[in-house]
Design a protein around this motif. Structure first.
Motif, PDB file in Angstrom:
ATOM      1  N   ALA A 192      10.994 -69.704  33.325  1.00 48.94           N
ATOM      2  CA  ALA A 192      10.812 -71.198  33.729  1.00 48.94           C
ATOM      3  C   ALA A 192      10.280 -72.020  32.930  1.00 48.94           C
ATOM      4  N   ILE A 193       9.304 -71.503  31.983  1.00 50.14           N
ATOM      5  CA  ILE A 193       8.513 -72.255  30.775  1.00 50.14           C
ATOM      6  C   ILE A 193       9.634 -72.576  29.624  1.00 50.14           C
ATOM      7  N   LEU A 321       5.595 -76.166  29.822  1.00 55.77           N
ATOM      8  CA  LEU A 321       4.389 -75.568  29.956  1.00 55.77           C
ATOM      9  C   LEU A 321       3.465 -76.277  31.046  1.00 55.77           C
ATOM     10  N   ARG A 322       3.432 -77.706  30.959  1.00 56.58           N
ATOM     11  CA  ARG A 322       2.756 -78.519  31.774  1.00 56.58           C
ATOM     12  C   ARG A 322       3.205 -78.228  33.305  1.00 56.58           C
ATOM     13  N   PHE A 329      -4.550 -80.480  27.771  1.00 49.60           N
ATOM     14  CA  PHE A 329      -3.963 -80.776  26.613  1.00 49.60           C
ATOM     15  C   PHE A 329      -2.734 -79.950  26.349  1.00 49.60           C
ATOM     16  N   VAL A 330      -1.616 -80.326  25.942  1.00 55.88           N
ATOM     17  CA  VAL A 330      -0.241 -79.485  25.713  1.00 55.88           C
ATOM     18  C   VAL A 330       0.148 -80.024  24.342  1.00 55.88           C
ATOM     19  N   VAL A 352      -1.129 -74.453  25.577  1.00 54.66           N
ATOM     20  CA  VAL A 352      -1.842 -75.247  26.793  1.00 54.66           C
ATOM     21  C   VAL A 352      -3.362 -74.984  26.709  1.00 54.66           C
ATOM     22  N   TYR A 353      -4.043 -76.253  26.723  1.00 54.92           N
ATOM     23  CA  TYR A 353      -5.507 -76.059  26.572  1.00 54.92           C
ATOM     24  C   TYR A 353      -6.140 -76.431  28.070  1.00 54.92           C
ATOM     25  N   SER A 354      -6.707 -75.686  28.747  1.00 51.80           N
ATOM     26  CA  SER A 354      -7.231 -75.904  30.212  1.00 51.80           C
ATOM     27  C   SER A 354      -8.623 -75.620  30.346  1.00 51.80           C
ATOM     28  N   LYS A 355      -9.210 -76.447  30.778  1.00 50.77           N
ATOM     29  CA  LYS A 355     -10.742 -75.887  31.441  1.00 50.77           C
ATOM     30  C   LYS A 355     -10.674 -75.066  32.575  1.00 50.77           C
TER      31      LYS A 355
END
Lengths: 506, 506
Positions: A192-193, A321-322, A329-330, A352-355
């Motif tokens: 899917a990505i 990705l989103r 941040f993507v 993808v940067y994600s906390k």
């Protein structure tokens, strides 16, 4: 007396099914889903249809599953159904050396029939194939492969009227082990990505339904067939091409059967090898062919054409990705087309940067080849090697030597090519050709710089925020003291101080 | 419209030659030598002839070599020559699932024709095949493979009288890179170790001649064909066997088509599945077959027979290692036959300890499968994994965690089986099946204990030697002093002291 015999390709792969991705039951279940889904997406795109695919896995008994993959693609003509599914090495995508080719998910005409082979070997059951071509009857049959002859045996053939417009559906039972994360569902998430124009619905053995939504309604650019480029052709291939060509002169052969050879190029090549442009291709001797190859190698020509490739595109990678990850941040980066051994390829990367992702673990590396996720043999893959060789400390990530970087990131790398050099027929890892590894590293460093800018901005924001909090904590004390000293209103002073903090904090 | 076509197996492997060990020119040259030598040794043994093989590699031009492999085996009948060399998946060694099999070097009928395929692809030249069968004419032809049809094209066929008694010879040219140590010569050295009954003469591209001498004149025990064992048969295989069998009752089928099923076993199986012993095999339904398989799995039976294997033997391993290495200590161990997935296999290990080998480097691990050395993909191989998992510190060697042990050793490990589970068609690494890894570890620990005894004895000897040297150094001083004190003759005292040192030093 020694007994010789001819072995059918099906019998060979039946015994060597581990070569095709069936070496253990977990991988086998994944491979079946993968092969069927790859075919569906390819077929839909080929027919200019936005892919819509339904994958169902049902538990039949311990370690036995029924897999159904259904699409709304163009269907397969009745006369081809039996061979596409019931014969190894039969299909539409294999290109011989010297033949024109383009980017596609499948490459060989082995995957889906090998799945049926594995299914009948482990459960003894036939596969059910259903196909509906527009304006034709709904065709279905049950099918097993006679491995000693590599031919299908058809049972229960049916043709009926149907309201269904079009599509293909395959149902088979196999010995397998189901895993949720590193299994079919994880695979479909990655599909899917890389294919945000596909809608995929998954029914798990536990009875859950999961929809991977379509977020783009435009089909990707359709790749065009491209002829071989004169640089990098093997001598044996050249001999074969000369024997098979329809061109009647050497000039026409060079210009028609290769890409990027024009009048000038053809003349230069012929001059170098001292052959007349009008020489008949079948009149060229072995020795002359060998020299011809050297000349083709030497003459300067344009690089191979690039419209045989269909990258995902930066914008679509970001959308893909989103939609599947929480993201602070993507970013993405698509490189220009490059070449290895005269074969065009193109690298794309995204992150993808994600906390919300673990901060102290290795990044999650997601590998793709022609938009298909790769799940196994990561450490042998050229993609992995390129990621490990990249200096991630420069871009603000920790990285133990010889390892993936550490951080709350998903890193996606896509290799698109008309011929992906897989290290084995299981198609799970890409051979680390230096040209490919280099291109991936270039893409990653571009992406790394974007990441670094984001991280620095984040750090500055964080530092500012800390400073502002510090100021605010002392502002009240300062305002009270100043009010005492000057006799002015405390709130007014406080207001002025706040204004000043706001100004500096920006 | 989608264009479908059938792909010939040759065309598939021509494009995918990396799957067969031709992924780079160094490996390609080695693979060609390997395939030809494997075939020669197999053919000689099959015909009860002590293998005598001549391998010649000549440099033709930069990165192009001519390889010749010649044996004095039985030769190949003219009518088979064309297909054995000119057709992929044709040979005498491939066994379908359910067919009786035995240990042999080749397994598939792919190796030598794939070598010819690679040769013609990279140099455009045909292969020269010569074959002399006893009491027949000397036959020769030049041959290329028509990859689009997987059939040979024969040129220059000749039959002549010859004084030569018998043998086969193949000559081909290919793109390659020659390496001395990790190349063909190194490979032949290892072949010589595992096959001390073979005499191998090697002519290198530099013009050197190297003879690997035969040190045993007895042929190894010839392996016998063995039928499948009821435990571990797949359902699809059982269905096929029932369809193909010549037995006319279920009882006969169980007793004739499987190994280790007697009257009692057959009866027990039939009782469990509630089928009459006299049921006709083709009258059994799919559902019954599935239950039959479960019953076959449940009934207790003897383990598979072991005479399908032909181990090297402890004595011969020691002879093989001794002739190719300087040795202070040599040991070997052959394990009893074991079983994985109903397939018999046997592990053998050997080691050389030599002060002439580097003391501070990792041991030199030499891997064999059915007496054929394995050169690539070491770290993925079950043999390597077993060596790394063995606790070598117990046996007196240093071992960094996760690594091979350190020391002046050559370690040889041989896996013999009727079906070696290679992880890819390049046949360079064995899949780490738990049963196989466990057996290798058991063999290694037996070998390790032998090594430890040797090393302790060596240490004691060394300690004694040091002590004696220390005594001797002081003996003269003591003798002089005693002579001064007692007035006795110094030489007499010295003589007595020496006697005492000798006695204690023993």
């Amino acid at each position: 007396m020694v007994q010789y015999k001819e072995v059918a390709i099906s019998e060979f792969f039946e015994k060597n099914s581990h070569l095709l991705g069936f070496d253990n039951p977990t991988k086998a279940l994944l491979t079946v889903v993968k092969e069927a889904v790859d075919n569906s997406v390819d077929a839909c795109e080929e027919a200019n249809i936005l892919p819509g695919i339904i994958v169902k896995i049902k538990s039949v008994k311990k370690d036995v599953f029924q897999v159904t993959v259904e699409d709304k693609g163009p269907g397969i003509e009745e006369k081809y159904v039996k061979k596409v599914f019931g014969k190894l090495l039969f299909g539409s995508k294999f290109k011989s050396l010297g033949e024109a080719g383009m980017q596609s998910r499948g490459q060989q005409g082995i995957g889906i029939s090998a799945s049926i082979l594995y299914s009948q070997l482990t459960t003894g059951e036939s596969a059910l194939i259903e196909s509906k071509v527009k304006n034709k009857m709904h065709y279905s049959c049950r099918l097993i492969i006679d491995t000693s002859k590599n031919i299908p045996i058809i049972e229960d053939e049916k043709k009926i009227e149907s309201v269904k417009e079009q599509g293909t559906k395959i149902t088979l039972k196999l010995k397998g082990v189901y895993r949720r994360v590193k299994g079919p569902e994880g695979f479909l998430k990655y599909v899917a990505i890389a294919n945000p124009h596909a809608q995929i619905t998954f029914f798990s053995p536990e009875g859950n339904k999961k929809v991977f939504k379509r977020v783009i309604t435009k089909l990707p650019k359709k790749p065009k067939k491209v002829k071989p480029h004169p640089h990098g052709v093997e001598l044996g291939t050249l001999i074969k091409m000369l024997a098979r060509t329809k061109s009647r002169t050497l000039q026409a052969f060079l210009m028609n059967d290769f890409s990027k050879v024009g009048n000038t190029g053809a003349k230069e090549i012929c001059d170098l090898v001292k052959l007349n442009l009008q020489t008949r291709p079948n009149a060229i001797t072995r020795e002359q062919i060998s020299k011809l190859m050297d000349s083709m190698e030497q003459v300067k020509l344009q690089r191979p054409p690039t419209d045989c490739l269909s990258p995902i595109g930066e914008e679509n990678i970001i959308k893909g990705l989103r939609k599947e990850y929480p993201a602070d941040f993507v970013a993405a980066c698509t490189r220009p087309v490059a070449v290895y051994r005269a074969i065009p390829f193109q690298i794309e990367v995204g992150l993808v940067y994600s906390k919300e992702l673990p901060i102290d673990k290795q990044v999650n590396l997601v590998r793709f080849a022609n938009k298909v996720p790769l799940f196994y043999q990561q450490s042998e893959c050229g993609i992995y090697k390129a990621v490990v060789k990249t200096q991630w400390k420069r871009y603000g990530l920790q990285q133990p030597s010889g390892s993936l970087p550490i951080g709350p990131l998903v890193l996606a790398v896509h290799v698109a090519s008309i011929w992906v050099p897989f290290i084995s027929e299981g198609k799970q890892a890409i051979a680390p050709y230096p040209e490919i590894v280099k291109e991936i590293k270039l893409a990653l460093s571009e992406l790394g710089r974007k990441l670094q800018r984001y991280l620095s901005a984040e750090q500055r924001k964080y530092a500012r925020e800390r400073k502002r909090k510090l100021y605010e904590r002392y502002a009240i004390e300062v305002a009270t003291s100043l009010s005492n000293i000057t006799g002015k209103n405390k709130d007014d002073i406080m207001g002025l101080l706040k204004k000043e903090i706001d100004k500096r904090g920006r």
